[in-house]
Structures are given as structure tokens and as C-alpha cells.
Design a protein around this motif. Structure first.
Motif, mmCIF file in Angstrom:
data_model
loop_
_atom_site.group_PDB
_atom_site.id
_atom_site.type_symbol
_atom_site.label_atom_id
_atom_site.label_comp_id
_atom_site.label_asym_id
_atom_site.label_seq_id
_atom_site.Cartn_x
_atom_site.Cartn_y
_atom_site.Cartn_z
ATOM 1 N N VAL A 1 46.144 -26.716 -5.300
ATOM 2 C CA VAL A 1 44.987 -25.867 -5.013
ATOM 3 C C VAL A 1 44.868 -24.867 -6.155
ATOM 4 C CG1 VAL A 1 43.970 -24.197 -3.416
ATOM 5 C CG2 VAL A 1 45.332 -26.100 -2.527
ATOM 6 N N ARG A 2 43.656 -24.671 -6.670
ATOM 7 C CA ARG A 2 43.477 -23.746 -7.795
ATOM 8 C C ARG A 2 43.999 -22.365 -7.423
ATOM 9 N NH1 ARG A 2 40.197 -23.793 -12.442
ATOM 10 N NH2 ARG A 2 39.960 -21.720 -13.343
ATOM 11 N N PRO A 3 44.905 -21.813 -8.212
ATOM 12 C CA PRO A 3 45.496 -20.514 -7.853
ATOM 13 C C PRO A 3 44.530 -19.358 -8.098
ATOM 14 C CG PRO A 3 46.303 -21.233 -9.985
ATOM 15 C CD PRO A 3 45.467 -22.364 -9.457
ATOM 16 N N ARG A 4 44.740 -18.291 -7.344
ATOM 17 C CA ARG A 4 43.939 -17.084 -7.490
ATOM 18 C C ARG A 4 44.867 -15.880 -7.401
ATOM 19 N NH1 ARG A 4 38.615 -17.978 -7.257
ATOM 20 N NH2 ARG A 4 38.171 -15.788 -6.836
ATOM 21 N N SER A 5 44.394 -14.755 -7.937
ATOM 22 C CA SER A 5 45.199 -13.533 -7.944
ATOM 23 C C SER A 5 44.748 -12.517 -6.893
ATOM 24 C CB SER A 5 45.121 -12.872 -9.323
ATOM 25 O OG SER A 5 43.816 -12.352 -9.559
ATOM 26 N N GLY A 6 43.524 -12.667 -6.403
ATOM 27 C CA GLY A 6 42.970 -11.669 -5.508
ATOM 28 C C GLY A 6 42.229 -10.575 -6.235
ATOM 29 N N HIS A 7 42.239 -10.602 -7.575
ATOM 30 C CA HIS A 7 41.480 -9.656 -8.398
ATOM 31 C C HIS A 7 40.298 -10.427 -8.979
ATOM 32 C CE1 HIS A 7 44.772 -6.707 -8.200
ATOM 33 N NE2 HIS A 7 45.576 -7.747 -8.353
ATOM 34 N N SER A 8 39.106 -10.107 -8.532
ATOM 35 C CA SER A 8 37.939 -10.916 -8.877
ATOM 36 C C SER A 8 37.705 -10.998 -10.385
ATOM 37 C CB SER A 8 36.692 -10.370 -8.180
ATOM 38 O OG SER A 8 36.444 -9.017 -8.549
ATOM 39 N N ASP A 9 37.946 -9.896 -11.109
ATOM 40 C CA ASP A 9 37.707 -9.934 -12.557
ATOM 41 C C ASP A 9 38.661 -10.890 -13.261
ATOM 42 O OD1 ASP A 9 39.788 -8.236 -11.851
ATOM 43 O OD2 ASP A 9 39.533 -6.942 -13.601
ATOM 44 N N ILE A 10 39.912 -10.881 -12.854
ATOM 45 C CA ILE A 10 40.896 -11.767 -13.474
ATOM 46 C C ILE A 10 40.662 -13.213 -13.051
ATOM 47 C CG2 ILE A 10 43.355 -12.356 -13.518
ATOM 48 C CD1 ILE A 10 43.950 -9.365 -13.499
ATOM 49 N N ASP A 11 40.368 -13.430 -11.774
ATOM 50 C CA ASP A 11 40.092 -14.788 -11.311
ATOM 51 C C ASP A 11 38.869 -15.370 -12.016
ATOM 52 O OD1 ASP A 11 42.262 -14.764 -9.592
ATOM 53 O OD2 ASP A 11 41.081 -14.063 -7.874
ATOM 54 N N ASP A 12 37.844 -14.544 -12.209
ATOM 55 C CA ASP A 12 36.638 -15.008 -12.915
ATOM 56 C C ASP A 12 36.949 -15.324 -14.375
ATOM 57 O OD1 ASP A 12 35.206 -14.695 -10.599
ATOM 58 O OD2 ASP A 12 34.285 -12.784 -11.176
ATOM 59 N N LEU A 13 37.797 -14.495 -15.007
ATOM 60 C CA LEU A 13 38.181 -14.727 -16.395
ATOM 61 C C LEU A 13 38.858 -16.085 -16.543
ATOM 62 C CD1 LEU A 13 38.670 -13.747 -19.336
ATOM 63 C CD2 LEU A 13 40.832 -12.766 -18.503
ATOM 64 N N PHE A 14 39.807 -16.381 -15.663
ATOM 65 C CA PHE A 14 40.502 -17.664 -15.729
ATOM 66 C C PHE A 14 39.552 -18.817 -15.438
ATOM 67 C CE2 PHE A 14 44.278 -15.301 -16.195
ATOM 68 C CZ PHE A 14 45.339 -16.153 -16.452
ATOM 69 N N ALA A 15 38.652 -18.629 -14.462
ATOM 70 C CA ALA A 15 37.714 -19.696 -14.125
ATOM 71 C C ALA A 15 36.794 -20.020 -15.302
ATOM 72 C CB ALA A 15 36.895 -19.301 -12.899
ATOM 73 N N ARG A 16 36.418 -18.987 -16.082
ATOM 74 C CA ARG A 16 35.495 -19.177 -17.201
ATOM 75 C C ARG A 16 36.176 -19.725 -18.445
ATOM 76 N NH1 ARG A 16 34.172 -13.854 -16.234
ATOM 77 N NH2 ARG A 16 35.036 -13.340 -18.294
ATOM 78 N N THR A 17 37.389 -19.277 -18.703
ATOM 79 C CA THR A 17 37.974 -19.543 -20.022
ATOM 80 C C THR A 17 39.158 -20.502 -20.032
ATOM 81 O OG1 THR A 17 39.461 -17.618 -19.872
ATOM 82 C CG2 THR A 17 37.255 -17.251 -20.803
ATOM 83 N N VAL A 18 39.841 -20.665 -18.908
ATOM 84 C CA VAL A 18 41.045 -21.491 -18.873
ATOM 85 C C VAL A 18 40.736 -22.800 -18.164
ATOM 86 C CG1 VAL A 18 43.472 -21.605 -18.200
ATOM 87 C CG2 VAL A 18 42.464 -19.405 -18.838
ATOM 88 N N GLY A 19 40.685 -23.883 -18.933
ATOM 89 C CA GLY A 19 40.359 -25.186 -18.380
ATOM 90 C C GLY A 19 41.492 -25.780 -17.562
ATOM 91 N N PRO A 20 41.274 -26.967 -16.961
ATOM 92 C CA PRO A 20 42.261 -27.580 -16.061
ATOM 93 C C PRO A 20 43.625 -27.834 -16.694
ATOM 94 C CG PRO A 20 40.129 -28.656 -15.851
ATOM 95 C CD PRO A 20 40.026 -27.736 -17.021
ATOM 96 N N LYS A 21 43.658 -28.090 -18.010
ATOM 97 C CA LYS A 21 44.940 -28.345 -18.687
ATOM 98 C C LYS A 21 45.269 -27.248 -19.706
ATOM 99 C CE LYS A 21 45.756 -32.227 -16.570
ATOM 100 N NZ LYS A 21 45.756 -33.535 -17.220
ATOM 101 N N ASP A 22 44.492 -26.154 -19.681
ATOM 102 C CA ASP A 22 44.703 -25.053 -20.618
ATOM 103 C C ASP A 22 45.681 -24.023 -20.048
ATOM 104 O OD1 ASP A 22 42.782 -26.324 -22.097
ATOM 105 O OD2 ASP A 22 41.174 -24.912 -21.570
ATOM 106 N N ALA A 23 46.104 -23.101 -20.905
ATOM 107 C CA ALA A 23 46.972 -21.997 -20.482
ATOM 108 C C ALA A 23 46.603 -20.750 -21.260
ATOM 109 C CB ALA A 23 48.442 -22.341 -20.717
ATOM 110 N N LEU A 24 46.954 -19.610 -20.701
ATOM 111 C CA LEU A 24 46.808 -18.338 -21.421
ATOM 112 C C LEU A 24 48.163 -17.967 -21.988
ATOM 113 C CD1 LEU A 24 44.723 -16.051 -21.996
ATOM 114 C CD2 LEU A 24 45.737 -14.834 -20.052
#
Length: 299
Positions: free
Chosen positions: A219-242
Motif C-alpha cells: 500500500v502506498r505509504p503516507r506520513s500524515g503531513h499533506s505537504d510531504i505526502d503531496d511532494l512524494f506523490a508528485r516527484t517520487v515515482g514507483p521505483k524512485d527514491a529520495l
């Protein structure tokens, strides 16, 4: 007699034995400080344990990932490897790190870490990271150490950012990337074999988890912080990492440890036995999964 973490340097023959010590109330770790000295049989058994724990922790099959890592020399490269044991001696999590030098400074790369779902509210990941960081920072308390990790879990990034702040954790939206952080991330990416995939501005590593056949998380992980979750959703693809770069010294680590202790007091269950013991011999109950791996462990 060898004592916990203050032992004389063991002989190579003893290096394959783990050190057992308390981690937090009710839990212990078995830590191997020379995984390269492990026999083929112990490597095989640890491989099976790590693969099983990863499947439970991430809700997805990570067999191909761990097979590729072990075949690529994981046990010969990792500096320290630890299993987290529950009160019955059952492995419920793991972690490890590599001691490096990046951008001319002492650094440590935090390897893949996970805790099975039933034990996640016990603060085990934080306790294990504090344990690893304390071991490294105490050798250079004022200068500190750069900590590097790859993650595609927004809660992991959020935890580091919120605990240490934007002056110590990069990337973040409040400060531009310093040249030293860019260099540290670039050298870490080269060491990992991800050099061409690193975006030097966002520190996103494209296709970092290319070895995975399927999904990394069930299941796609989330942090509970909308700004951070949105950042990951926009920039980090399914096989990408930060690629996260943080700097810790003794003062910052002490603050984190105090905050973790406060959270632990809130979570603590009376049945787990109160404060961790200080000193003395620490042993772990024998469980079928770890029989033979831990029965000759060093206290």
C-alpha cells in the motif's frame, strides 16, 4: 571479560558472533559488527530471516531484491547489521549501516530498515537508529557525522526533517541545497551505483529500486503531513527514491534521544518491565529462527 560496546577488539574468529544488548523496554538487538566474517551457513540463515521480515514489513515480496543484494556482496560490504528481537527472542525487525567517507567527511549510509506491523508502535526504528548513530558519533562528538539514506517512504523523511529541522536535513523547501550536500549526495549515489539517476536539484534518484519485480510497498505509504505526502506523490515515482542527507553531532543526537525517551514513556506498557537494564550480561531467548545464530552470542 568482554563487556558491551566497551570490549577489547575481538579476534577475527569472534567477529562472526553478534553482540546482544537491550534496545528499549521489552526488546533487544543482536548486532553483527563484522558481517564479512559470517560463515556461508549463517549468511544463508540471515538472508532467509531478512527476506521474511521484509515481506512482512513492506507487505510485498522482496525476494528478488535480497537475492540480488546478497549475490552482490551485501554481507561483505555492510559495516554493522542488527536484528531486533521481541521479548520471546523472535526477530521483528532489522537494520544496518555502512561507514563511509563522503565529500571529505565521516559519513554513514543507513541501509534498508524495517519493522513488522505488529511492533511499529514501540518506537523500534527510532531506537535502532539512535543506537547506530550513538556508536558513530561518540567517536567524533563535536564534528559529528553526515547521515545518508535513500527512501521512498514519506514518513521516514518527515521524521528526520521534523526531529532535526531544515538546517540539518536536506532536501527541504526552506533552504537551498548547500554545495557540500550536493557533493555528499553525488558521491553516495556513485557508491550505490545510482550516479546517473540522481537529480542534483531535487535529490530524487530515478529508478533506484529497479531490482524490484513488483511493488515496493503493498500500500502506498503516507506520513500524515499533506505537504510531504503531496511532494512524494508528485516527484517520487514507483521505483524512485529520495536521497536524504542529514548532519548530526552529539548535541543534536542528545535532543533526539530525549524526545524519543519522552515518547517511550508514553508508550510503555507495564508488562514490558520498565527501564532497560544497565550493565550486566544480556542474553536473548532462543527461538527456532535464530537457534545457532544467537546461542553463542557475545554479551
Amino acid at each position: 571479560m568482554l563487556t558491551r560496546d566497551r570490549a577489547l577488539r575481538p579476534t577475527p574468529a569472534l567477529d562472526a558472533l553478534p553482540t546482544i544488548r537491550d534496545l528499549c523496554p521489552g526488546y533487544r538487538i543482536a548486532r553483527w559488527d563484522s558481517p564479512a566474517a559470517l560463515s556461508d551457513d549463517r549468511r544463508r540463515r540471515l538472508h532467509m530471516i531478512l527476506r521474511g521480515l521484509a515481506a512482512r514489513a513492506f507487505g510485498a515480496d522482496h525476494s528478488a531484491y535480497w537475492h540480488a543484494r546478497v549475490q552482490g556482496g551485501f554481507f561483505d560490504r555492510v559495516t554493522s547489521l542488527a536484528l531486533i528481537l521481541d521479548p520471546g527472542g523472535v526477530p521483528v525487525g532489522w537494520g544496518g549501516y555502512h561507514r563511509l567517507r563522503l565529500a571529505g567527511r565521516p559519513a554513514m549510509y543507513l541501509d534498508a530498515t524495517g519493522v513488522v506491523p505488529a511492533h511499529r508502535r514501540s518506537g523500534l526504528t527510532s531506537a535502532l537508529m539512535t543506537h547506530f548513530l550513538t556508536r558513530e558519533i561518540r567517536t567524533r562528538p563535536l564534528r559529528g557525522v553526515d547521515v545518508v539514506m535513500r527512501t521512498r517512504h514519506p514518513a521516514v523523511y518527515a521524521g528526520w526533517l521534523h526531529n532535526l529541522g531544515p538546517r540539518r536535513v536536506f532536501p527541504n523547501t526552506r533552504r537551498p541545497l548547500p554545495a557540500r550536500v550536493r557533493r555528499t549526495a553525488a558521491e553516495a549515489a556513485e557508491w550505490l551505483g545510482d550516479g546517473p539517476g540522481l537529480d542534483p536539484d531535487s535529490l530524487v534518484v530515478r529508478d533506484a529500486y529497479r531490482v524490484f519485480d513488483g511493488d515496493i510497498y503493498g500500500v502506498r505509504p503516507r506520513s500524515g503531513h499533506s505537504d510531504i505526502d503531496d511532494l512524494f506523490a508528485r516527484t517520487v515515482g514507483p521505483k524512485d527514491a529520495l536521497m536524504v542527507v542529514a548532519h548530526l553531532d552529539a548535541v543534536a543526537l542528545a535532543r533526539c534521544a530525549l524526545a524519543r525517551a519522552a515518547r517511550s514513556r508514553v508508550r510503555r506498557m507495564p508488562a514490558l518491565g520498565g527501564r532497560p537494564r544497565r550493565g550486566g550480561t544480556v542474553t536473548a531467548p532462543v527461538h527456532p529462527e535464530t537457534a545457532g545464530l544467537l546461542t553463542t552470542a557475545r554479551p
